[in-house]
Design a protein around this motif. Sequence first.
Motif, mmCIF file in Angstrom:
data_model
loop_
_atom_site.group_PDB
_atom_site.id
_atom_site.type_symbol
_atom_site.label_atom_id
_atom_site.label_comp_id
_atom_site.label_asym_id
_atom_site.label_seq_id
_atom_site.Cartn_x
_atom_site.Cartn_y
_atom_site.Cartn_z
ATOM 1 N N LEU A 283 -6.658 -12.037 20.702
ATOM 2 C CA LEU A 283 -6.157 -10.791 20.122
ATOM 3 C C LEU A 283 -6.637 -9.561 20.888
ATOM 4 O O LEU A 283 -6.112 -8.466 20.677
ATOM 5 N N ARG B 141 -3.409 -17.921 26.012
ATOM 6 C CA ARG B 141 -2.257 -18.168 25.150
ATOM 7 C C ARG B 141 -1.558 -19.465 25.543
ATOM 8 O O ARG B 141 -1.097 -20.225 24.680
ATOM 9 N N ASP C 163 -9.994 -18.494 17.336
ATOM 10 C CA ASP C 163 -8.650 -17.923 17.251
ATOM 11 C C ASP C 163 -7.669 -18.900 16.614
ATOM 12 O O ASP C 163 -6.831 -18.514 15.795
ATOM 13 N N GLY D 18 -5.780 -18.319 13.115
ATOM 14 C CA GLY D 18 -4.333 -18.287 13.012
ATOM 15 C C GLY D 18 -3.779 -19.263 11.990
ATOM 16 O O GLY D 18 -2.747 -18.994 11.366
ATOM 17 N N THR E 248 -3.123 -16.564 7.347
ATOM 18 C CA THR E 248 -1.698 -16.326 7.148
ATOM 19 C C THR E 248 -0.990 -17.545 6.568
ATOM 20 O O THR E 248 -0.061 -17.399 5.761
ATOM 21 N N TYR F 170 6.897 -13.175 13.284
ATOM 22 C CA TYR F 170 5.732 -13.704 14.004
ATOM 23 C C TYR F 170 5.431 -12.894 15.258
ATOM 24 O O TYR F 170 4.883 -13.404 16.229
ATOM 25 N N GLY F 171 5.800 -11.623 15.259
ATOM 26 C CA GLY F 171 5.607 -10.801 16.438
ATOM 27 C C GLY F 171 6.748 -11.028 17.416
ATOM 28 O O GLY F 171 7.810 -11.533 17.058
ATOM 29 N N ARG G 24 3.326 -11.656 23.060
ATOM 30 C CA ARG G 24 2.309 -11.687 22.014
ATOM 31 C C ARG G 24 2.776 -12.411 20.757
ATOM 32 O O ARG G 24 2.110 -12.356 19.722
ATOM 33 N N CYS H 222 3.259 -15.109 17.976
ATOM 34 C CA CYS H 222 2.235 -16.038 17.476
ATOM 35 C C CYS H 222 2.372 -17.404 18.137
ATOM 36 O O CYS H 222 3.411 -18.058 18.009
ATOM 37 N N SER I 44 2.889 -20.579 15.485
ATOM 38 C CA SER I 44 3.817 -20.455 14.354
ATOM 39 C C SER I 44 4.507 -21.778 14.026
ATOM 40 O O SER I 44 4.689 -22.116 12.849
#
Length: 366
Positions: free
Chosen positions: A11, A22, A170, A174, A178, A305-306, A310, A312, A315
């Motif tokens: 993040l 990522r 992270d 995640g 959520t 989800y963005g 970036r 997610c 997801s």
Amino acid sequence: MQGILGQYSLLIVSGEHHRKLRGIAVSFSAMSKSSPVFHSRIEKLAFSMLESWRGRREIAFLEEMKKFTLSLMVKTVLSIDPEEPVAMRFLQDFRTYMKGFISLPLNVPGSAYAKAVKARARLSRTVKEIIKQRTTSSGEENGDFLEVILSKHSSIRQMNDDEKVSSVLDIVLGGYETTSTLISLIVYFLHRSPAALLAFKEEHEAIRRNKGKGQPLGWEDYQKMDFTRNVTKEAVRCGNLVKFLHRKALQDVEFKGHLIPRGWKVLPVLAGPNLDPSLHHDHLQFNPWRWTKEDKEIGKKTMGYGGGPRVCPGSDLAKVMVAFFLHHLVLAYRWKVKEDEYPIAYPYVEFRNGLHVEIEPVESHV
């Protein structure tokens, strides 16, 4: 946020560093979402939780979902069972870490921020101890996320221990906050929409009828859950799990006649497009059918989800967790949300009293 997350969090980092970290998360998510091992973990924990509700007439649903998702993520990421002492310590520290995640940065004894920083340090030590044990073990395969980041792949080999710790936290982050809230929002919205609940239940009953006795769910079953995925997308649109994002202009940007100077902080509010009445008919109405019949372009009008680099990375993994748990919930229980319950933003999405629901078991399913 950086003081709590650490300098290597997905993040926080940007550029090539962000793409590398990522990429690791995306690869693990893509590999795990269709994995029978991951599916089995979800169902085992779901059965355990649903069985623990037997004899109870009311539960604090959001709290139960936080236990479920955090236990599942710790098992998926570190292969630690919820009953192990190290898991109990990890869960307690992680909750403290989360409470201070968005707080005033007052690093004084007793503040939420100070507690979160200390909890983050303890979590780091715990993960590093597990890494040390794994690197000196006999090479037993666990199939978890830690195994991925301890591999000798060229893109991972150069990661230091602090980067590995951040990657672990992270992924847990995640899949915890959520996802537990999303399941709770779906239960809330389905209670308020009997037609959607009926269609939802019929879809899962049809899937169960085609399964052999005791046969677990698989990837092919998830692919049949079309209405469930629409319910999930609509709950994300209406519930707005992530209200806003933190961004910074790296260069001067002109947007709709306005100049955003380089270095300025930008706060995109995702609820804007999700609840825009000019984009969505009956924008405040929970309507899963809008994702199939009413608007073929709705996916381009929402920010669940963005987006972009970036978006997610986990997801798809979360959607499988949600669908599999709800499959067993809707077949095992009927529920009624208490009259005084409703979602609020604080700044996470919470419920006024933790989403207390009355439950009643239905015929057992296998």
